[in-house]
Design a protein around this motif. Structure first.
Motif, PDB file in Angstrom:
ATOM      1  N   ARG A   1       0.939  -1.203   0.006  1.00 46.82           N
ATOM      2  CA  ARG A   1       0.035   0.135  -0.050  1.00 46.82           C
ATOM      3  C   ARG A   1       0.848   1.318  -0.152  1.00 46.82           C
ATOM      4  NH1 ARG A   1      -5.373  -0.580   1.874  1.00 46.82           N
ATOM      5  NH2 ARG A   1      -5.388   1.183   3.141  1.00 46.82           N
ATOM      6  N   ASP A   2       0.651   2.253  -0.870  1.00 50.26           N
ATOM      7  CA  ASP A   2       1.330   3.368  -0.818  1.00 50.26           C
ATOM      8  C   ASP A   2       0.504   4.715  -0.296  1.00 50.26           C
ATOM      9  OD1 ASP A   2       2.929   5.606  -1.578  1.00 50.26           O
ATOM     10  OD2 ASP A   2       3.000   5.232  -3.762  1.00 50.26           O
ATOM     11  N   PRO A   3       0.810   4.955   0.793  1.00 51.04           N
ATOM     12  CA  PRO A   3       0.133   6.051   1.526  1.00 51.04           C
ATOM     13  C   PRO A   3       0.588   7.416   1.088  1.00 51.04           C
ATOM     14  CG  PRO A   3       1.737   5.416   2.838  1.00 51.04           C
ATOM     15  CD  PRO A   3       2.098   4.434   1.683  1.00 51.04           C
ATOM     16  N   ARG A   4       1.485   7.694   0.374  1.00 49.66           N
ATOM     17  CA  ARG A   4       2.084   8.945  -0.097  1.00 49.66           C
ATOM     18  C   ARG A   4       1.302   9.673  -1.032  1.00 49.66           C
ATOM     19  NH1 ARG A   4       7.602   7.186  -2.693  1.00 49.66           N
ATOM     20  NH2 ARG A   4       6.271   5.669  -3.747  1.00 49.66           N
ATOM     21  N   PRO A   5       0.896  10.928  -0.657  1.00 50.73           N
ATOM     22  CA  PRO A   5       0.094  11.733  -1.608  1.00 50.73           C
ATOM     23  C   PRO A   5       0.897  12.215  -3.001  1.00 50.73           C
ATOM     24  CG  PRO A   5       0.973  13.192  -0.020  1.00 50.73           C
ATOM     25  CD  PRO A   5       1.306  11.671   0.543  1.00 50.73           C
ATOM     26  N   PHE A   6      -0.034  12.619  -3.788  1.00 49.69           N
ATOM     27  CA  PHE A   6       0.610  13.422  -5.190  1.00 49.69           C
ATOM     28  C   PHE A   6       1.452  12.344  -5.906  1.00 49.69           C
ATOM     29  CE2 PHE A   6       0.697  16.340  -1.474  1.00 49.69           C
ATOM     30  CZ  PHE A   6      -0.476  17.384  -1.919  1.00 49.69           C
TER      31      PHE A   6
ATOM     32  N   GLY B   1       1.807  10.357  -9.311  1.00 55.65           N
ATOM     33  CA  GLY B   1       1.381  10.550 -10.597  1.00 55.65           C
ATOM     34  C   GLY B   1       0.040   9.809 -10.981  1.00 55.65           C
ATOM     35  N   ALA B   2       0.192   8.576 -10.538  1.00 55.98           N
ATOM     36  CA  ALA B   2      -1.056   7.820 -10.946  1.00 55.98           C
ATOM     37  C   ALA B   2      -2.499   8.301 -10.386  1.00 55.98           C
ATOM     38  CB  ALA B   2      -0.957   6.362 -10.463  1.00 55.98           C
ATOM     39  N   GLY B   3      -3.537   8.861 -11.332  1.00 57.84           N
ATOM     40  CA  GLY B   3      -4.630   9.396 -10.899  1.00 57.84           C
ATOM     41  C   GLY B   3      -4.626  10.762 -10.361  1.00 57.84           C
ATOM     42  N   LEU B   4      -3.362  11.594 -10.351  1.00 56.62           N
ATOM     43  CA  LEU B   4      -3.308  12.702 -10.160  1.00 56.62           C
ATOM     44  C   LEU B   4      -4.240  13.593 -10.935  1.00 56.62           C
ATOM     45  CD1 LEU B   4      -1.799  14.734  -8.023  1.00 56.62           C
ATOM     46  CD2 LEU B   4       0.030  15.098  -9.962  1.00 56.62           C
TER      47      LEU B   4
ATOM     48  N   GLY C   1       4.046  20.495 -13.099  1.00 57.86           N
ATOM     49  CA  GLY C   1       5.508  20.311 -12.717  1.00 57.86           C
ATOM     50  C   GLY C   1       5.706  18.775 -12.058  1.00 57.86           C
ATOM     51  N   PRO C   2       6.949  18.505 -11.459  1.00 58.36           N
ATOM     52  CA  PRO C   2       6.970  16.981 -10.642  1.00 58.36           C
ATOM     53  C   PRO C   2       5.724  16.791 -10.053  1.00 58.36           C
ATOM     54  CG  PRO C   2       9.048  18.563 -10.758  1.00 58.36           C
ATOM     55  CD  PRO C   2       8.168  19.616 -11.083  1.00 58.36           C
ATOM     56  N   HIS C   3       5.293  15.599 -10.081  1.00 56.80           N
ATOM     57  CA  HIS C   3       3.981  15.331  -9.481  1.00 56.80           C
ATOM     58  C   HIS C   3       4.105  15.371  -7.828  1.00 56.80           C
ATOM     59  CE1 HIS C   3       5.240  11.005  -8.710  1.00 56.80           C
ATOM     60  NE2 HIS C   3       5.694  11.367  -9.983  1.00 56.80           N
ATOM     61  N   ARG C   4       4.941  15.166  -7.225  1.00 54.49           N
ATOM     62  CA  ARG C   4       5.291  15.123  -5.741  1.00 54.49           C
ATOM     63  C   ARG C   4       5.232  16.642  -5.407  1.00 54.49           C
ATOM     64  NH1 ARG C   4       3.804  10.228  -3.945  1.00 54.49           N
ATOM     65  NH2 ARG C   4       4.947   8.607  -5.087  1.00 54.49           N
ATOM     66  N   LYS C   5       5.481  17.581  -6.239  1.00 50.94           N
ATOM     67  CA  LYS C   5       5.721  18.842  -6.091  1.00 50.94           C
ATOM     68  C   LYS C   5       4.325  19.862  -6.132  1.00 50.94           C
ATOM     69  CE  LYS C   5      10.710  18.733  -5.433  1.00 50.94           C
ATOM     70  NZ  LYS C   5      11.892  19.690  -6.049  1.00 50.94           N
ATOM     71  N   VAL C   6       3.386  19.255  -6.568  1.00 50.40           N
ATOM     72  CA  VAL C   6       2.082  20.027  -7.181  1.00 50.40           C
ATOM     73  C   VAL C   6       1.350  20.911  -6.234  1.00 50.40           C
ATOM     74  CG1 VAL C   6       1.600  18.396  -8.846  1.00 50.40           C
ATOM     75  CG2 VAL C   6       0.745  17.999  -6.874  1.00 50.40           C
ATOM     76  N   SER C   7       1.679  20.685  -4.828  1.00 49.48           N
ATOM     77  CA  SER C   7       0.763  21.437  -3.777  1.00 49.48           C
ATOM     78  C   SER C   7       1.532  22.574  -3.859  1.00 49.48           C
ATOM     79  CB  SER C   7       0.960  20.647  -2.615  1.00 49.48           C
ATOM     80  OG  SER C   7       2.133  20.209  -2.010  1.00 49.48           O
ATOM     81  N   GLU C   8       2.709  22.882  -4.344  1.00 52.16           N
ATOM     82  CA  GLU C   8       3.533  23.897  -4.343  1.00 52.16           C
ATOM     83  C   GLU C   8       2.791  24.858  -4.979  1.00 52.16           C
ATOM     84  OE1 GLU C   8       7.756  23.360  -5.082  1.00 52.16           O
ATOM     85  OE2 GLU C   8       7.980  22.291  -3.295  1.00 52.16           O
ATOM     86  N   HIS C   9       1.999  24.589  -6.011  1.00 49.18           N
ATOM     87  CA  HIS C   9       1.557  25.351  -7.155  1.00 49.18           C
ATOM     88  C   HIS C   9       0.080  25.597  -7.050  1.00 49.18           C
ATOM     89  CE1 HIS C   9       5.303  25.166  -9.290  1.00 49.18           C
ATOM     90  NE2 HIS C   9       4.940  23.889  -9.169  1.00 49.18           N
TER      91      HIS C   9
END
Length: 270
Positions: free
Chosen positions: A170-175, A177-180, A202-210
């Motif tokens: 199980r991957d609990p990490r947000p953001f 790229g799958a289903g973003l 931009g990079p999917h792990r950093k989208v909350s910066e935008h």
């Protein structure tokens, strides 16, 4: 509207992390072998299209972005698979290698999004991953509530290493790229143009910066396959190990697979 990149080889050498700096002709030679394309098409049809056909809300469009250099036999098979699975709601955008991703996304939006819509969604998913059968329904619910341009992430996800004996986590990490997804509001003209689609965040792990984030934590949101011809193993979650029976049960319940064990066995590269 969903956006899927299928072997979209461009002049820009950054598209495939394992082939950074490799000249485009060599990247095409590696990716466009018959064996590799057959494998990717098999995953595309049996995993991604399978989960899209089983959506409880089927009111969505899908654009598959690829290159004009994709072998014609593969392009024809790709188009036939889309037509059989989703009909006129799905289409291929073939862009020349010189085009940037933004140009392909703009062409997809012109064809797949109603110009009169005051707000709309774009979501991204890789050609070898899958979505929860209620993904579109949950995304539409958020669209109906949305008051601003925002990014939507689904947690947790299910990761599966495709091998003789699969491994599940199980991957609990947000953001991921799958289903973003991104919710776009027409009255936010600057945001709509700057963030043309979810790929322009931009990079999917950093989208909350935008953009303001919305986290939907309501069961497994996505299925992410890890195998020999992708790079998804880099950064795989180290948490949430599942037993085999739990992984198979999750694939059936959340993603609608009747025979997950047989499916995964058919995807192992020999």
């Amino acid at each position: 509207m969903g956006l899927v990149r299928f072997c979209m080889v461009q002049d820009n050498p950054r598209g495939f992390p394992t082939l950074v700096g490799v000249p485009r002709p060599e990247r095409e030679a590696r990716l466009f072998t018959r064996a590799n394309l057959d494998h990717r098409l098999r995953m595309f049809g049996n995993v991604l299209l399978h989960t899209l056909k089983r959506q409880t809300d089927r009111d969505f469009s899908l654009a598959v972005l690829t290159t004009t250099n994709l072998p014609s036999w593969a392009l024809n098979q790709l188009s036939d698979m889309l037509d059989e699975a989703l009909g006129t709601r799905a289409f291929v955008i073939s862009a020349p290698p010189s085009a940037i991703l933004r140009q392909a996304c703009r062409a997809a939006l012109r064809r797949g999004i109603d110009a009169a819509a005051d707000r709309f969604v774009t979501f991204r998913i890789d050609d070898d991953d899958g979505l929860n059968v209620e993904y579109i329904a949950k995304l539409r619910n958020q669209l109906n509530k949305s008051m601003q341009t925002e990014v939507v992430t689904f947690v947790p996800g299910l990761e599966c290493v495709v091998q003789v004996e699969p491994a599940f986590r199980r991957d609990p990490r947000p953001f991921s790229g799958a289903g973003l997804a991104a919710i776009h509001h027409r009255d936010d003209a600057d945001g709509t143009e700057r963030f043309l689609s979810v790929y322009q965040l931009g990079p999917h792990r950093k989208v909350s910066e935008h953009l303001p984030p919305v986290v939907i934590d309501d069961g497994l949101g996505f299925l992410r396959l890890i195998h020999g011809s992708n790079v998804s193993g880099v950064g795989m979650s180290r948490h949430g190990h599942l037993y085999l029976w739990e992984g198979y049960a999750s694939m059936s319940k959340a993603f609608g697979f009747e025979d997950p064990k047989g499916l995964l066995a058919s995807l192992v590269q020999t």
